[in-house]
Write an enzyme that holds these catalytic residues in place. Structure first.
Site: not given
Length: 314
Positions: A138, A159, A177, A243
Site C-alpha cells: 500500500h 501520499k 494506492d 536531524r
C-alpha cells in the site's frame, strides 16, 4: 496459481509446434533450462525432468551416432509426464524417435530458428521475469530524478497529494494506492501498477483523476526499479527525528533491503520538495558525497582543534 504455461512461450517466441499439442497447457515452474547432453549419453540419474529441455546442434549431432534401440530408449526417458516442453533450436530436423515418444507422453515438441545460446538467454530472461517472487504494498511509486521512490504511510497522511505535486513538478507517476512489486534479481525490486488503476490518482475531495490525460504521456511510466522508501507519518512531538541523516534505516521487501527515510508530516512542510531533495541526496550518496558524514568529520576537527587550544592555555 500457475504463472507460466507452455503455450505462453509458444506465443511469446512464435515457436513452431511439431507435436504433443495435448500438453500445451503444462505449467512451467522454474526458469532454469536443461540441455540434456549427458542424458542422451545414457546418464539419467539426475535428469531435471521438470525443466524445459533444449536440443541444439551438439545434442542432435551426438544423437545421430546412437543405435536405433538407444535412440528410442533415450527419447522415451527424456519425455516424462512433467516435462513442459522439448525445444529444437536452429530450425533443425526433429528426430522421429522424439516425435513418437512425445506423442505417447503428450510432451509438446517445439522448434525455433534461433541459435541455442541466444534462445536460451532470451527464454531464461522471460521466465525469470514471469516467475519472480511478487508482493503488493500500500503506497505510491513515483520516479523522481531517475530514483524510484516508494511513498508509504497510513491512509489519509497525504501520499497521493504529494504524488500529485511531484507530477506537477515534472516527475513521473508509476502507481497510486497499490504497488505491485516483483523481485527480478537478488537486490532488484521493480514496481508496477495494477492494470485497473494504472495512470490514476485518488485525491480526497476531487475523486479519481487520470494523470496521463491531465499531464500527458511524459507524466507516467509503466514500471520503475524501487531504490528508496519514504514513510510519511503524522508529526509526533514526543518522537526524536533524525536531524543529521547519519543513521540509515532499512526496509525489507521480499528478500531485498531498501533504504528507508521517515518524514514527519505537519502543516507548512512542503513534502514534494523534501522528497525531491531526498532523491537528489540519495543519488549524491551513491556517487560518494555524504553531506552528513562530511559535517560530522568537520565537527570532529573543530572539537579537536578546540581541545588543543584548551590544552595550550593550561
Amino acid at each position: 496459481m500457475v504463472k507460466v504455461r507452455t503455450k505462453d512461450i509458444v506465443e511469446k517466441f512464435q515457436l513452431e509446434l511439431i507435436c504433443g499439442e495435448e500438453g500445451i497447457n503444462r505449467p512451467i515452474t522454474m526458469s532454469d533450462i536443461s540441455r540434456p547432453g549427458i542424458e542422451l549419453a545414457g546418464f539419467f540419474e539426475f535428469y531435471p525432468a521438470e525443466r524445459i529441455q533444449l536440443l541444439g546442434m551438439t545434442e542432435l549431432t551426438f544423437f545421430q551416432q546412437l543405435s536405433d534401440s538407444e535412440k528410442e530408449t533415450r527419447m522415451e526417458k527424456l519425455c516424462t509426464d512433467i516435462t513442459p516442453a522439448i525445444i529444437i533450436t536452429r530450425g533443425l530436423e526433429v528426430p522421429k524417435e522424439l516425435i513418437e515418444a512425445a506423442e505417447r507422453e503428450s510432451v509438446p515438441v517445439l522448434r525455433t530458428t534461433l541459435k541455442t545460446t541466444r534462445f536460451a538467454s532470451r527464454l531464461t530472461n522471460f521466465l525469470e521475469s514471469k516467475l519472480a517472487p511478487t508482493t503488493a504494498v500500500h503506497g505510491v511509486l513515483v520516479d523522481v530524478y531517475g530514483i524510484g521512490v516508494l511513498i508509504t504511510g497510513k491512509s489519509g497522511v497525504g501520499k497521493s497529494e504529494t504524488a500529485l505535486e511531484l507530477v506537477k513538478r515534472g516527475h513521473r507517476l508509476v502507481a497510486d494506492d497499490c504497488v505491485e512489486i516483483r523481485q527480478e534479481d537478488q537486490d532488484t525490486l521493480v514496481g508496477t501498477s495494477p492494470d485497473l488503476i494504472e495512470h490514476l490518482l485518488e485525491i480526497r475531495g476531487l475523486g479519481i483523476i487520470n494523470v496521463m490525460t491531465l499531464f500527458g504521456a511524459g507524466a507516467v511510466r509503466s514500471n520503475k526499479r524501487i531504490t528508496l522508501v519514504i514513510n510519511l507519518e503524522t508529526w509526533d512531538p514526543k518522537k526524536q527525528y533524525d536531524r543529521l541523516g547519519l543513521d540509515e534505516e532499512k526496509m525489507k521487501i521480499i528478500d531485498t533491503e531498501i533504504t528507508k527515510l521517515t518524514v514527519p508530516v505537519r502543516p507548512g512542510r512542503n513534502l514534494a520538495v523534501i522528497i525531491e531533495v531526498a532523491a537528489m541526496n540519495y543519488r549524491l550518496k551513491r556517487m560518494g558525497v555524504n553531506a552528513a558524514q562530511q559535517f560530522t568529520e568537520r565537527l570532529a576537527d573543530v572539537i579537536e582543534d578546540g581541545d588543543h587550544e584548551h590544552d595550550e592555555l593550561f
